[in-house]
Design an enzyme around this catalytic site. Structure first.
Site, PDB file in Angstrom:
ATOM      1  N   GLU A 143       0.815  -1.216   0.000  1.00  0.00           N
ATOM      2  CA  GLU A 143       0.000   0.000   0.000  1.00  0.00           C
ATOM      3  C   GLU A 143       0.844   1.261   0.000  1.00  0.00           C
ATOM      4  O   GLU A 143       1.994   1.268   0.458  1.00  0.00           O
ATOM      5  CB  GLU A 143      -0.945   0.021   1.195  1.00  0.00           C
ATOM      6  CG  GLU A 143      -0.271   0.158   2.546  1.00  0.00           C
ATOM      7  CD  GLU A 143      -1.276   0.266   3.692  1.00  0.00           C
ATOM      8  OE1 GLU A 143      -2.186   1.114   3.603  1.00  0.00           O
ATOM      9  OE2 GLU A 143      -1.141  -0.504   4.661  1.00  0.00           O
ATOM     10  N   GLU A 240     -10.787   0.763   8.574  1.00  0.00           N
ATOM     11  CA  GLU A 240      -9.545   0.950   9.332  1.00  0.00           C
ATOM     12  C   GLU A 240      -9.481   2.420   9.760  1.00  0.00           C
ATOM     13  O   GLU A 240      -8.729   3.217   9.211  1.00  0.00           O
ATOM     14  CB  GLU A 240      -8.325   0.574   8.491  1.00  0.00           C
ATOM     15  CG  GLU A 240      -7.051   0.494   9.329  1.00  0.00           C
ATOM     16  CD  GLU A 240      -5.786   0.414   8.494  1.00  0.00           C
ATOM     17  OE1 GLU A 240      -4.872  -0.327   8.878  1.00  0.00           O
ATOM     18  OE2 GLU A 240      -5.708   1.127   7.471  1.00  0.00           O
TER      19      GLU A 240
END
Length: 264
Positions: A143, A240
Site C-alpha cells: 500500500e 480501518e
C-alpha cells in the site's frame, strides 16, 4: 460486490484484542483484519474466529518499528534477512489462518541520498513475498501511505504504486488501496478506483481529515462505495479508522451501507 471487514487494530480497542472478535460479530461484521496479529498465537486466533464464525481476511508482514517512526523492514537494504524472517513468521500464521491477502508495508527511507537503494530493495522483497504467499494461494498486496502522516514513506501515491506493480510484474502482487491515505495526498480516489480496480487486491477506508469514521470528514463514501459495488472487484473493503468516540457509536455508516449493498 461490497463486503466490509472490521480492522481490530483500530476498532473496538475499548476491549482487549481477544474480546474484540465477539463484539465485531455482534455489530454485524462477518470478517476481520488485524494489522499485526503476532501478539496472539495463531491457534488462539483460529479458535476465536471459529467461535464467532468469522473470517480473518488480512494481516501484515511485521514491519518492526515502522509505526513508531522507524524505517520498517521491506525496503531497508541492511534488513533483507529480517524481512525474510518476517515473511516466514507470516507464512506460519497464514497456513493456519488462511487469509485472503497479506499486506507488505513498503516502509520509509529516512536518508534521501539512499532512496534508490531502498526502492531497489523494496522491489526485491515484494517479489520474494509475492512468490512465497502464492504457494499458499494468498494474494500479496502493498500500500501507499501518505507522507504527511509518515514522512519518508517511499510509496505515497497511486502512480508510485502502479510503477512498483509494473516493475515487479508478478501475477500474485496487487495494490492495497487506502482511501484515507490517498485522500490525504489529494488524489482523485474515484478516478483511480474506476480505472484500476482490476489491479487492487484489498481496499481500506477512513474519512479525511482525521482518519475517523465515515461522516466525520469530507470523503464522498456514497460515490466511492457505488463505484466498488458496481465493478467486478471481488475483494473486501476494510474499516480501518479511529472512532471519534467508542466504536459502537461510530457504526452508523455500516447500518446504511450494509443494507444498501446486501443484494449487490
Amino acid at each position: 460486490m461490497l463486503r466490509f471487514t472490521a480492522n481490530l487494530s483500530l476498532l473496538f480497542t475499548e476491549l482487549p484484542l481477544p474480546e474484540r472478535f465477539q463484539v465485531a460479530k455482534q455489530h454485524g461484521f462477518d470478517a476481520l483484519e488485524i494489522q499485526f496479529p503476532y501478539s496472539l498465537p495463531a491457534e488462539q486466533i483460529a479458535d476465536l474466529l471459529d467461535q464467532q464464525d468469522l473470517q480473518l481476511v488480512l494481516f501484515n508482514v511485521d514491519a518492526e518499528t515502522l509505526l513508531q517512526g522507524g524505517e520498517g523492514l521491506a525496503a531497508a537494504p541492511e534488513k533483507r534477512d529480517q524481512f525474510k524472517a518476517a515473511v516466514e513468521q507470516t507464512l506460519s500464521y497464514a497456513a493456519r489462518l488462511k487469509p485472503s491477502v497479506i499486506n507488505v508495508l513498503p516502509g520509509c527511507c529516512l536518508n534521501s541520498q539512499r532512496l534508490s537503494e531502498y526502492q531497489a530493495t523494496l522491489l526485491e522483497n515484494l517479489a520474494y513475498a509475492a512468490a512465497a504467499f502464492a504457494e499458499l494461494g494468498i494474494k500479496t498486496v502493498f500500500e501507499a501511505v501518505n507522507s504527511h502522516d509518515m514522512p519518508g514513506f517511499i510509496v505515497d501515491n497511486g502512480d508510485k504504486m502502479l510503477n512498483v506493480l509494473k516493475q515487479i510484474d508478478h501475477p500474485n502482487l496487487f495494490m492495497q488501496y487506502d482511501i484515507y491515505h490517498m485522500s490525504r495526498m489529494g488524489e482523485d480516489c474515484a478516478g483511480f478506483l474506476s480505472q484500476h480496480l482490476d489491479k487492487i487486491g484489498h481496499i481500506q477506508f477512513a474519512d479525511c481529515p482525521g482518519r475517523c469514521q465515515p461522516g466525520s470528514g469530507v470523503v464522498d463514501f456514497a460515490s466511492l462505495f457505488d463505484i466498488i459495488a458496481s465493478s467486478n472487484y471481488q475483494g473486501w473493503v476494510g474499516a480501518e479508522y479511529r472512532p471519534t468516540a467508542d466504536t459502537a457509536a461510530s457504526l452508523d455508516w455500516l447500518k446504511t451501507y450494509a443494507v444498501k449493498y446486501r443484494a449487490v
